[in-house]
Design a protein around this motif. Structure first.
Motif, mmCIF file in Angstrom:
data_model
loop_
_atom_site.group_PDB
_atom_site.id
_atom_site.type_symbol
_atom_site.label_atom_id
_atom_site.label_comp_id
_atom_site.label_asym_id
_atom_site.label_seq_id
_atom_site.Cartn_x
_atom_site.Cartn_y
_atom_site.Cartn_z
ATOM 1 N N ARG A 5 65.391 27.781 -37.539
ATOM 2 C CA ARG A 5 65.273 27.801 -35.992
ATOM 3 C C ARG A 5 66.139 26.874 -35.257
ATOM 4 O O ARG A 5 65.997 26.681 -34.089
ATOM 5 C CB ARG A 5 63.809 27.532 -35.841
ATOM 6 N N ARG A 6 67.079 26.437 -35.956
ATOM 7 C CA ARG A 6 68.052 25.557 -35.399
ATOM 8 C C ARG A 6 68.866 26.356 -34.404
ATOM 9 O O ARG A 6 69.288 27.303 -34.859
ATOM 10 C CB ARG A 6 68.903 24.678 -36.392
ATOM 11 N N LEU A 21 64.268 38.824 -28.893
ATOM 12 C CA LEU A 21 64.599 37.615 -28.888
ATOM 13 C C LEU A 21 64.484 36.955 -30.545
ATOM 14 O O LEU A 21 64.109 37.729 -31.485
ATOM 15 C CB LEU A 21 63.459 36.917 -28.511
ATOM 16 N N LEU A 22 65.151 35.906 -30.587
ATOM 17 C CA LEU A 22 65.353 35.388 -31.903
ATOM 18 C C LEU A 22 64.417 35.390 -33.004
ATOM 19 O O LEU A 22 64.184 35.964 -34.192
ATOM 20 C CB LEU A 22 66.020 34.043 -31.864
ATOM 21 N N GLU A 43 71.174 35.499 -41.833
ATOM 22 C CA GLU A 43 71.538 34.338 -42.969
ATOM 23 C C GLU A 43 72.967 33.515 -42.453
ATOM 24 O O GLU A 43 72.902 32.376 -42.209
ATOM 25 C CB GLU A 43 72.115 35.224 -44.266
ATOM 26 N N LEU A 44 73.969 34.428 -41.772
ATOM 27 C CA LEU A 44 75.036 33.871 -41.280
ATOM 28 C C LEU A 44 74.976 32.999 -40.157
ATOM 29 O O LEU A 44 75.322 31.632 -39.884
ATOM 30 C CB LEU A 44 76.123 34.780 -40.931
ATOM 31 N N ARG A 45 73.818 33.227 -39.301
ATOM 32 C CA ARG A 45 73.399 32.432 -38.318
ATOM 33 C C ARG A 45 72.758 30.951 -38.519
ATOM 34 O O ARG A 45 73.149 30.004 -38.081
ATOM 35 C CB ARG A 45 72.308 32.954 -37.300
ATOM 36 N N LEU A 50 73.686 25.294 -38.983
ATOM 37 C CA LEU A 50 73.884 24.029 -39.850
ATOM 38 C C LEU A 50 75.445 23.346 -39.553
ATOM 39 O O LEU A 50 75.451 22.155 -39.271
ATOM 40 C CB LEU A 50 73.549 24.156 -41.191
ATOM 41 N N ALA A 51 76.420 24.437 -39.710
ATOM 42 C CA ALA A 51 77.514 23.653 -39.337
ATOM 43 C C ALA A 51 77.682 22.992 -38.043
ATOM 44 O O ALA A 51 78.617 21.877 -37.854
ATOM 45 C CB ALA A 51 78.622 24.820 -39.804
ATOM 46 N N GLU A 52 77.374 23.754 -36.933
ATOM 47 C CA GLU A 52 77.280 23.205 -35.741
ATOM 48 C C GLU A 52 76.713 21.928 -35.474
ATOM 49 O O GLU A 52 77.222 21.086 -34.827
ATOM 50 C CB GLU A 52 76.764 24.220 -34.580
ATOM 51 N N ALA A 53 75.397 21.837 -36.213
ATOM 52 C CA ALA A 53 74.681 20.510 -36.049
ATOM 53 C C ALA A 53 75.450 19.369 -36.882
ATOM 54 O O ALA A 53 75.474 18.316 -36.357
ATOM 55 C CB ALA A 53 73.330 20.855 -37.047
ATOM 56 N N GLN A 54 76.195 19.661 -37.859
ATOM 57 C CA GLN A 54 77.254 18.529 -38.584
ATOM 58 C C GLN A 54 78.195 18.259 -37.710
ATOM 59 O O GLN A 54 78.700 17.014 -37.450
ATOM 60 C CB GLN A 54 77.499 18.968 -39.842
ATOM 61 N N VAL A 55 78.937 19.212 -36.819
ATOM 62 C CA VAL A 55 79.865 18.872 -36.098
ATOM 63 C C VAL A 55 79.437 18.011 -34.846
ATOM 64 O O VAL A 55 80.103 16.806 -34.465
ATOM 65 C CB VAL A 55 80.422 20.327 -35.110
#
Length: 147
Positions: A5-6, A21-22, A43-45, A50-55
């Protein structure tokens, strides 16, 4: 917030492509007979989010370390070098997940186009019963003789 849900930068796009809606898309993805493309896209989302949160986490850490009011004694070139490597890895992952999502969405068949209903074939018996009877002697063609 759980990874599923991020938020991600592609949420609005996925909602538009899959028409909901999501939260609704997540519910549809776990139902029997769910679209494989929807399941894969979600799944890709998750990976993308997660990658965007790390950035964001590394970017904010670097900004805090480099802030004008930051303690100079805490500034470490080794820590900044490590953050730069981590940022590079997170950006590469983000780019890869976006590319994979783009390819998945491009490979999806277009939404079903509603074609006009096919004409119902008319059987000769149905046709002849709907026409008025032909008067005797009125035949505009040659008579067929048996013989």
């Amino acid at each position: 917030m759980s990874d599923g849900r991020r938020p991600s930068t592609q949420d609005a796009r996925l909602e538009g492509v899959f028409g909901g809606l999501l939260d609704e898309l997540h519910e549809r993805a776990v139902r029997p007979g769910a679209s494989p493309a929807l399941v894969r896209a979600l799944e890709l989302r998750v990976f993308l989010a997660l990658a965007e949160a790390q950035v964001v986490r590394v970017r904010d850490r670097v900004h805090a370390a480099m802030a004008p009011d930051a303690e100079l004694d805490l500034l470490s070139s080794d820590a900044l070098r490590f953050d730069a490597e981590w940022l590079e890895a997170a950006l590469a992952a983000r780019s890869s997940y976006r590319t994979a999502l783009d390819k998945l969405l491009a490979a999806m068949p277009p939404p079903a186009v509603r074609l006009p209903a096919a004409p119902v074939p008319v059987r000769p018996a149905a046709l002849s019963s709907s026409l008025p009877p032909v008067p005797a002697g009125a035949g505009g063609g040659a008579a067929v003789r048996g013989g």
